[in-house]
Design a protein around this motif. Structure first.
Motif, short mmCIF file in Angstrom:
data_model
loop_
_atom_site.label_atom_id
_atom_site.label_comp_id
_atom_site.label_asym_id
_atom_site.label_seq_id
_atom_site.Cartn_x
_atom_site.Cartn_y
_atom_site.Cartn_z
N ARG A 15 0.81 -1.21 0.00
CA ARG A 15 0.00 0.00 0.00
C ARG A 15 0.84 1.26 0.00
NH1 ARG A 15 -5.42 -0.30 1.59
NH2 ARG A 15 -5.26 1.82 2.38
N ALA A 16 2.14 1.14 0.29
CA ALA A 16 2.98 2.33 0.42
C ALA A 16 2.95 3.15 -0.85
CB ALA A 16 4.42 1.91 0.74
N GLY A 17 2.64 4.43 -0.70
CA GLY A 17 2.65 5.34 -1.85
C GLY A 17 1.49 5.19 -2.78
N ARG A 18 0.50 4.37 -2.39
CA ARG A 18 -0.61 4.10 -3.30
C ARG A 18 -1.91 4.62 -2.68
NH1 ARG A 18 -1.95 0.82 -7.46
NH2 ARG A 18 -4.07 0.03 -7.49
N PRO A 19 -2.59 5.55 -3.34
CA PRO A 19 -3.80 6.12 -2.75
C PRO A 19 -4.92 5.09 -2.69
CG PRO A 19 -3.55 6.85 -5.00
CD PRO A 19 -2.30 6.10 -4.65
N GLY A 20 -5.72 5.19 -1.65
CA GLY A 20 -6.86 4.30 -1.53
C GLY A 20 -8.14 5.09 -1.39
N ASP A 21 -8.76 5.03 -0.22
CA ASP A 21 -10.05 5.70 -0.10
C ASP A 21 -10.11 6.63 1.11
OD1 ASP A 21 -11.83 2.81 1.29
OD2 ASP A 21 -10.01 3.85 1.91
N ASP A 22 -8.95 6.98 1.72
CA ASP A 22 -9.02 7.88 2.86
C ASP A 22 -7.82 8.81 2.89
OD1 ASP A 22 -6.88 6.44 3.98
OD2 ASP A 22 -8.21 5.11 5.08
N ARG A 23 -7.85 9.74 3.86
CA ARG A 23 -6.79 10.74 3.99
C ARG A 23 -5.44 10.08 4.27
NH1 ARG A 23 -7.36 13.75 8.55
NH2 ARG A 23 -6.48 15.72 7.81
N ASP A 24 -5.44 9.05 5.07
CA ASP A 24 -4.17 8.42 5.42
C ASP A 24 -3.45 7.86 4.21
OD1 ASP A 24 -4.43 9.08 8.07
OD2 ASP A 24 -5.29 7.14 8.66
N ASP A 25 -4.20 7.35 3.25
CA ASP A 25 -3.57 6.83 2.04
C ASP A 25 -2.88 7.95 1.27
OD1 ASP A 25 -4.27 4.10 2.31
OD2 ASP A 25 -6.29 4.55 1.62
N LEU A 26 -3.54 9.10 1.15
CA LEU A 26 -2.92 10.22 0.44
C LEU A 26 -1.76 10.79 1.23
CD1 LEU A 26 -5.47 9.99 -1.34
CD2 LEU A 26 -5.40 12.47 -1.56
N ARG A 27 -1.88 10.81 2.55
CA ARG A 27 -0.73 11.24 3.37
C ARG A 27 0.48 10.36 3.11
NH1 ARG A 27 -3.27 12.30 9.44
NH2 ARG A 27 -3.97 14.45 9.09
N ARG A 28 0.26 9.04 3.07
CA ARG A 28 1.37 8.13 2.81
C ARG A 28 1.97 8.37 1.44
NH1 ARG A 28 -1.78 4.42 5.97
NH2 ARG A 28 -3.00 3.81 4.15
N GLN A 29 1.13 8.71 0.47
CA GLN A 29 1.68 8.93 -0.87
C GLN A 29 2.55 10.18 -0.90
OE1 GLN A 29 -1.00 9.69 -4.15
NE2 GLN A 29 0.32 8.57 -5.55
N VAL A 30 2.17 11.24 -0.20
CA VAL A 30 3.01 12.43 -0.13
C VAL A 30 4.37 12.07 0.46
CG1 VAL A 30 3.31 14.66 1.00
CG2 VAL A 30 1.10 14.07 0.00
N LEU A 31 4.37 11.36 1.56
CA LEU A 31 5.63 10.99 2.20
C LEU A 31 6.48 10.10 1.29
CD1 LEU A 31 4.35 10.30 5.84
CD2 LEU A 31 5.39 12.40 4.92
N ASP A 32 5.82 9.20 0.58
CA ASP A 32 6.55 8.30 -0.32
C ASP A 32 7.19 9.07 -1.47
OD1 ASP A 32 7.13 5.52 -1.34
OD2 ASP A 32 5.91 6.27 -3.00
N LEU A 33 6.50 10.08 -1.99
CA LEU A 33 7.05 10.88 -3.08
C LEU A 33 8.18 11.78 -2.61
CD1 LEU A 33 3.69 11.82 -4.82
CD2 LEU A 33 5.56 10.56 -5.91
N VAL A 34 8.11 12.26 -1.37
CA VAL A 34 9.11 13.19 -0.85
C VAL A 34 10.35 12.46 -0.34
CG1 VAL A 34 9.55 14.89 0.96
CG2 VAL A 34 7.42 14.98 -0.35
N ASP A 35 10.18 11.26 0.13
CA ASP A 35 11.31 10.55 0.75
C ASP A 35 12.57 10.49 -0.12
OD1 ASP A 35 12.32 8.79 3.00
OD2 ASP A 35 12.47 7.39 1.31
N PRO A 36 12.48 10.21 -1.43
CA PRO A 36 13.71 10.16 -2.23
C PRO A 36 14.40 11.51 -2.38
CG PRO A 36 11.93 8.98 -3.32
CD PRO A 36 11.31 9.76 -2.21
N LEU A 37 13.73 12.59 -2.02
CA LEU A 37 14.32 13.92 -2.15
C LEU A 37 15.25 14.26 -0.99
CD1 LEU A 37 11.09 15.92 -3.12
CD2 LEU A 37 12.75 14.88 -4.67
#
Length: 606
Positions: free
Chosen positions: A6-28
């Motif tokens: 599920r990491a970095g993959r949006p689902g149906d709630d805020r927590d999924d989108l929060r995880r995607q933001v962190l996953d996109l930013v982490d390599p930076l």
């Protein structure tokens, strides 16, 4: 699905989108300069300098991080951006970005800084020392005074002003009021804007003009103007929903496609501004389905960085203003993370895409959108748009059809049909080697599923083109008046060829291809042209790296001629079953052409 999947993959709630933001930013995180003022993601080939490119990479992740913080989401690395903001605005620091100046890229990136001050001052501003605040304020106040381009750029100093207001820094409000007045002059009605005094009606309307307007509506202090921004956005939503399939795929069209899921940022901006243009569960579905589709695309490199391209890494289709950090404008899609969990947008249960009419004609944009295969495939017909200043502008705006399944192609050259990659357009040649497609259409019109435009590839060649939406087919009619002998090549959609076709058929008046990548047919309604397959050069199509284009070719002597063909593209291949789909016949098409301002004579000129 386990946690890792599920990491970095949006689902149906805020927590999924929060995880995607962190996953996109982490390599930076490992890419910061020693002073933290710049992010170095790769070699810069954009038209602006390295300092501006590294500021861009620094600023654009904030489109996701600022809403994350505003909505109570945790992030462990705010110190990097806070230290970097102080360093980048300090003329005495090695990481100083340089002052913004008229029509300069630095001004673009100030918008994300302004939004962050407005949404998350406790993370980016409050911990700064007095001297650091002074340098940040001075740099941003100066940015408000410089001259933007006369288009969506006018919003950038407005965004800065919202941030300065939030942290109590004075600035010139009158100059931003004048900019907002100018932006409202771009209103076309029915929710559409122009992006400045240009013809383009593309994703800059939802992810720039409306997006910033909705932020202003939520944070600004002019209630009358905020109301107008909200009303226009609500009207625009009625048209914009047609640009997405029932599975959340948006039509690739126009420039700046490397911003990818910024194309769905409009839906979250509606929620941020409290605009229930569609039921909340429908708006939520439009955003989340698009994010889920993008999560399955190969758009990141092995280190996790977003790449330049669209459906895959494809530098060939980049704009002259795309640096390594440019794709992070996609983070605009996370604006609704600023909303509390109890907001009706988040409280709503995601709904399926609603049923929509098979054809939506949108004259403000000069397009008609066709919904095919129960909405799983959308085709955008275009007539009248052009952008000669943009890289590959003709391919991005002036082709006849753009598809959620087959995308469109940009040329690798003009020598031969393989280089030209002339899907969904008519190309002409004098020598059979050098080709000219439709580039600068004039006198466009769009009415009831029929589009019209006129174009002149040579001084003594005039072409009138009609496009007729007959889902799942569309018909193209061309009246050609030429003072010279010409060869013609008209391409259907570009079909992926990673897997071999299950069946093909070419001959007089037709080219048909059926494969695991989809079915595509082009048929000459008069039966005069010859069908063939063109193997386009690799990396030309925005969705499939390797493609084949079913194409009709012919020869025209000097004189007047009428060409007509029907094109279909289906997401689901038929695998040899059920025969080939039957195209519309000319007698059923000709009466529909009267919807355009210029009709076609009934005679079929040779």
């Amino acid at each position: 699905m386990d946690t890792d999947d599920r990491a970095g993959r949006p689902g149906d709630d805020r927590d999924d989108l929060r995880r995607q933001v962190l996953d996109l930013v982490d390599p930076l995180i490992s890419r910061f300069s020693p002073g933290r003022g710049r992010l170095r993601l790769g070699f810069n080939t954009a038209h602006y300098d390295n300092a501006a490119a590294e500021l861009e990479a620094f600023a654009r992740p904030l489109w996701g991080l600022a809403p994350l913080a505003a909505g109570g989401g945790s992030f462990d690395h705010w110190e990097l951006w806070r230290t970097g903001l102080a360093a980048g605005t300090d003329p005495e620091h090695p990481d100083y970005w340089g002052a913004a100046f008229d029509r300069n890229q630095r001004l673009v990136e100030t918008a994300a800084l302004g939004l962050t001050l407005a949404l998350a001052p406790e993370q980016i501003w409050d911990p700064l020392t007095g001297r650091q605040r002074d340098t940040v304020a001075a740099w941003l106040r100066h940015a408000v005074t410089v001259e933007p381009n006369d288009n969506n750029w006018l919003f950038f100093p407005v965004m800065v002003g919202l941030g300065l207001d939030r942290v109590g820094v004075s600035h010139d409000h009158d100059v931003n009021t004048a900019r907002l007045d100018r932006l409202e002059e771009f209103d076309l009605g029915r929710g559409w804007y122009t992006d400045g005094p240009k013809w383009q009606r593309d994703y800059y309307i939802p992810f720039a003009m409306h997006y910033y307007g909705l932020i202003y509506a939520a944070l600004g202090d002019d209630e009358a103007r905020a109301g107008r921004f909200r009303e226009r956005a609500a009207a625009f939503a009625q048209d914009f929903q047609h640009w997405f399939t029932s599975e959340g795929v948006a039509v690739p069209f126009g420039r700046s496609l490397t911003y990818r899921f910024a194309q769905s940022a409009f839906w979250g901006a509606l929620a941020f501004a409290g605009v229930e243009a569609l039921p909340w569960e429908v708006t939520k579905g439009h955003l989340l389905r698009n994010l889920r589709w993008w999560a399955d695309r190969p758009i990141r490199d092995t280190s996790g960085l977003l790449t330049i391209g669209y459906g895959y890494p494809q530098p060939h289709m980049a704009e002259q203003y795309n640096a390594p950090g440019s794709p992070y404008w996609a983070m605009k899609a996370f604006l609704p993370l600023a909303l509390p969990a109890e907001h009706p947008f988040w409280a709503a249960k995601e709904a399926d895409a609603p049923p929509l009419p098979d054809v939506s004609t949108q004259p403000e944009a000069g397009v008609a959108l066709m919904r095919c295969e129960e909405g799983r495939h959308v085709v955008l017909l275009s007539a009248g748009q052009h952008a000669p200043w943009a890289r590959h502008g003709a391919a991005k705006y002036a082709k006849f059809a753009y598809s959620t399944r087959f995308g469109f192609s940009v040329p690798a050259g003009t020598f031969g049909l393989e280089q030209g990659a002339f899907d969904s357009t008519l190309a002409l040649s004098e020598d059979g080697l050098h080709w000219r497609p439709c580039e600068l259409p004039h006198d466009p019109s769009a009415s009831d599923g029929v589009l019209y435009a006129r174009w002149t590839p040579w001084d003594d060649v005039e072409i009138e083109t009609w496009l007729v939406a007959l889902p799942p087919w569309h018909v193209r009619v061309h009246r050609i008046r030429t003072g010279r002998a010409l060869r013609t090549a008209e391409g259907a959609f570009a079909v992926g060829r990673e897997q071999p076709p299950t069946r093909v058929d070419t001959g007089p008046g037709l080219a048909r291809l059926d494969s695991p990548h989809g079915l595509c047919v082009i048929e000459d309604l008069f039966g005069r042209q010859e069908g063939t397959f063109v193997t386009a050069l690799p990396g030309t199509n925005v969705l499939a790296p390797h493609t084949t284009i079913p194409t009709l070719t012919g020869d025209l002597p000097p004189g007047e001629h009428l060409l007509a063909c029907a094109v279909i593209g289906l997401e689901a291949a038929r695998g040899g079953g059920g025969g080939w789909p039957e195209p519309p016949v000319w007698d059923s098409v000709e009466p529909l052409l009267n919807r355009a301002p210029t009709g076609v004579r009934t005679s079929q000129e040779g």
